[in-house]
Design a protein around this motif. Structure first.
Motif, PDB file in Angstrom:
ATOM      1  N   GLY A 229       0.777  -1.175  -0.088  1.00  0.00           N
ATOM      2  CA  GLY A 229      -0.077  -0.008  -0.064  1.00  0.00           C
ATOM      3  C   GLY A 229       1.006   1.327   0.133  1.00  0.00           C
ATOM      4  N   PHE A 230       1.866   1.319   0.691  1.00  0.00           N
ATOM      5  CA  PHE A 230       2.791   2.305   0.662  1.00  0.00           C
ATOM      6  C   PHE A 230       3.496   2.560  -0.615  1.00  0.00           C
ATOM      7  CE2 PHE A 230       4.050   1.409   5.463  1.00  0.00           C
ATOM      8  CZ  PHE A 230       2.832   2.211   5.932  1.00  0.00           C
ATOM      9  N   SER A 231       3.662   1.411  -1.239  1.00  0.00           N
ATOM     10  CA  SER A 231       4.121   1.702  -2.679  1.00  0.00           C
ATOM     11  C   SER A 231       3.312   2.206  -3.668  1.00  0.00           C
ATOM     12  CB  SER A 231       4.713   0.284  -3.004  1.00  0.00           C
ATOM     13  OG  SER A 231       5.069   0.150  -4.581  1.00  0.00           O
ATOM     14  N   GLY A 232       2.016   1.913  -3.377  1.00  0.00           N
ATOM     15  CA  GLY A 232       0.941   2.388  -4.289  1.00  0.00           C
ATOM     16  C   GLY A 232       0.910   3.927  -3.991  1.00  0.00           C
TER      17      GLY A 232
ATOM     18  N   GLY B 293      13.254   7.585  -8.605  1.00  0.00           N
ATOM     19  CA  GLY B 293      13.472   6.124  -8.140  1.00  0.00           C
ATOM     20  C   GLY B 293      13.034   5.732  -6.819  1.00  0.00           C
ATOM     21  N   LEU B 294      12.175   6.578  -6.267  1.00  0.00           N
ATOM     22  CA  LEU B 294      11.595   6.432  -4.945  1.00  0.00           C
ATOM     23  C   LEU B 294      10.529   5.380  -4.904  1.00  0.00           C
ATOM     24  CD1 LEU B 294      11.738   7.090  -1.615  1.00  0.00           C
ATOM     25  CD2 LEU B 294       9.911   8.658  -2.232  1.00  0.00           C
ATOM     26  N   ASP B 295       9.853   5.362  -6.141  1.00  0.00           N
ATOM     27  CA  ASP B 295       8.788   4.391  -6.388  1.00  0.00           C
ATOM     28  C   ASP B 295       9.310   3.163  -6.480  1.00  0.00           C
ATOM     29  OD1 ASP B 295       9.959   5.174  -8.688  1.00  0.00           O
ATOM     30  OD2 ASP B 295       8.190   5.065  -9.912  1.00  0.00           O
TER      31      ASP B 295
ATOM     32  N   VAL C  59       8.798  -0.580  -3.971  1.00  0.00           N
ATOM     33  CA  VAL C  59       8.548  -1.857  -4.382  1.00  0.00           C
ATOM     34  C   VAL C  59       9.701  -3.029  -4.032  1.00  0.00           C
ATOM     35  CG1 VAL C  59       8.391  -3.449  -6.699  1.00  0.00           C
ATOM     36  CG2 VAL C  59       7.336  -1.013  -6.465  1.00  0.00           C
ATOM     37  N   ALA C  60      10.686  -2.554  -3.796  1.00  0.00           N
ATOM     38  CA  ALA C  60      11.960  -3.467  -3.335  1.00  0.00           C
ATOM     39  C   ALA C  60      11.791  -3.468  -1.854  1.00  0.00           C
ATOM     40  CB  ALA C  60      13.412  -2.623  -3.445  1.00  0.00           C
ATOM     41  N   ILE C  61      11.576  -2.394  -0.955  1.00  0.00           N
ATOM     42  CA  ILE C  61      11.086  -2.691   0.558  1.00  0.00           C
ATOM     43  C   ILE C  61      10.008  -3.580   0.607  1.00  0.00           C
ATOM     44  CG2 ILE C  61      10.566  -1.485   2.597  1.00  0.00           C
ATOM     45  CD1 ILE C  61      12.051   0.991   1.362  1.00  0.00           C
TER      46      ILE C  61
ATOM     47  N   ALA D 258      14.071  -4.772  -8.201  1.00  0.00           N
ATOM     48  CA  ALA D 258      13.691  -3.406  -7.995  1.00  0.00           C
ATOM     49  C   ALA D 258      14.781  -2.473  -7.648  1.00  0.00           C
ATOM     50  CB  ALA D 258      12.410  -3.498  -7.105  1.00  0.00           C
ATOM     51  N   LEU D 259      15.518  -2.982  -6.807  1.00  0.00           N
ATOM     52  CA  LEU D 259      16.616  -2.294  -6.420  1.00  0.00           C
ATOM     53  C   LEU D 259      17.306  -1.832  -7.684  1.00  0.00           C
ATOM     54  CD1 LEU D 259      17.636  -3.987  -3.131  1.00  0.00           C
ATOM     55  CD2 LEU D 259      16.773  -1.767  -3.179  1.00  0.00           C
ATOM     56  N   LEU D 260      17.898  -2.553  -8.617  1.00  0.00           N
ATOM     57  CA  LEU D 260      18.496  -2.073  -9.851  1.00  0.00           C
ATOM     58  C   LEU D 260      17.959  -1.213 -10.411  1.00  0.00           C
ATOM     59  CD1 LEU D 260      19.814  -5.672 -10.832  1.00  0.00           C
ATOM     60  CD2 LEU D 260      21.410  -4.036  -9.743  1.00  0.00           C
ATOM     61  N   GLU D 261      16.490  -1.241 -10.524  1.00  0.00           N
ATOM     62  CA  GLU D 261      15.906  -0.153 -11.186  1.00  0.00           C
ATOM     63  C   GLU D 261      15.983   1.194 -10.510  1.00  0.00           C
ATOM     64  OE1 GLU D 261      12.059  -1.268 -13.317  1.00  0.00           O
ATOM     65  OE2 GLU D 261      12.144  -3.174 -12.094  1.00  0.00           O
ATOM     66  N   VAL D 262      16.185   1.378  -9.233  1.00  0.00           N
ATOM     67  CA  VAL D 262      16.518   2.589  -8.671  1.00  0.00           C
ATOM     68  C   VAL D 262      17.380   3.330  -9.301  1.00  0.00           C
ATOM     69  CG1 VAL D 262      16.900   3.857  -6.509  1.00  0.00           C
ATOM     70  CG2 VAL D 262      15.432   1.484  -6.365  1.00  0.00           C
ATOM     71  N   PHE D 263      18.547   2.685  -9.721  1.00  0.00           N
ATOM     72  CA  PHE D 263      19.481   3.266 -10.459  1.00  0.00           C
ATOM     73  C   PHE D 263      19.611   3.224 -11.753  1.00  0.00           C
ATOM     74  CE2 PHE D 263      20.837   1.373  -6.254  1.00  0.00           C
ATOM     75  CZ  PHE D 263      21.018   2.649  -5.485  1.00  0.00           C
TER      76      PHE D 263
END
Length: 285
Positions: free
Chosen positions: A101-104, A119-121, A125-127, A165-170
């Motif tokens: 829900g936080f991710s949404g 990149g926060l979104d 998702v990763a969290i 998802a962590l790789l997608e942050v960067f």
């Protein structure tokens, strides 16, 4: 909730999200190739906002279902009379839904005037995936070997999606990472349904034999069958997106051409008088 309905609810959430991504990301990639000047960015933003809103409401529904199910804890965490925790499995699932829900919410706020960091979104998702993975990893299966094995297979998809998802942050908007994450969510969704049929068969039938090595071996094979089917779905959706883009490319070009012609006419009308006035004034002199 530890039941077939609970597993089906979780499976539906991940399956719908993965299927949506398997359509959204190929379309997003093709639109960006067809529109080098980012004219499709408004449509992409609308898709992200709708996705974040749907994710938030689905997560909220999951939280309410886990808490206020007839056999749920009803917001009770500890029973003072029995000196025991109350329905910790429901609380685990509720915590999982909470982070999704936080991710949404972050997906929606990304396009708000708040201007969240890029990149926060993906980080949320990763969290959410890491939270889900650790909750299932440290769950007490009470010696049920088959239950522990089937959830350990699930963790492959969970932690794999978290790494992606962590790789997608960067590495933002990388189509291969996005599609890989979508395939792992499809795998999660179908595997939650498989868990429901194995541990909580509908109709009141007994679950599979927990001590059977044959069941463990078959479910390991079955897990990769699920992924193979998920990859086939990804291929079909990607091919359908490419076919639609090729058939609609002429219409898109026509619309862009009309807009450009209209802009040129408006520009010509606004610049005509200032250009001609100096020439007319020179001739009169």
């Amino acid at each position: 909730m530890p039941s077939f309905t609970g597993s089906a609810l979780q499976g539906t959430f991940f399956l719908l999200l993965g299927l949506w991504w398997s359509i959204k990301y190929p379309v997003k990639y093709i639109l960006r190739k067809l529109n080098a000047d980012n004219q499709s960015s408004r449509w992409i933003q609308c898709m992200d906002i709708v996705e974040g809103t749907a994710k938030t409401f689905f997560a909220l529904g999951g939280i309410l279902a886990e808490q206020f199910d007839p056999d749920g804890p009803h917001m009770s965490l500890y029973d003072e009379d029995t000196k025991n925790w109350v329905q910790l499995m429901n609380w685990q699932h509720m915590t999982m839904y909470l982070f999704y829900g936080f991710s949404g919410v972050v997906d929606v706020l990304t396009y708000s005037p708040i201007k969240l960091p890029v990149g926060l979104d993906r980080l949320l998702v990763a969290i959410a995936l890491l939270t889900e993975g650790f909750l299932f990893h440290f769950h007490d299966y009470e010696g049920a070997a088959l239950s522990e094995h089937i959830y350990s297979l699930l963790l492959i998809a969970v932690f794999g999606g978290a790494l992606c998802a962590l790789l997608e942050v960067f590495q933002r908007d990388h189509i291969l990472l996005e599609l890989f994450r979508a395939s792992l969510f499809i795998l999660q969704g179908s595997w939650f349904w498989q868990i429901g049929f194995v541990l909580y068969p509908p109709g009141g039938a007994p679950g599979w034999n927990q001590a059977s090595d044959g069941n463990k071996n078959f479910l390991t094979i079955c897990f990769f069958w699920h992924y193979a089917v998920g990859l086939l779905v990804m291929v079909v959706n990607g091919a359908a997106s490419h076919w639609c883009a090729n058939n609609c490319s002429i219409n898109i070009d026509d619309i862009d051409l009309e807009l450009d012609i209209g802009f040129c006419f408006r520009r010509k009308n606004t610049t005509l008088d200032p250009v001609l006035l100096p020439e007319n004034s020179g001739e009169e002199k």
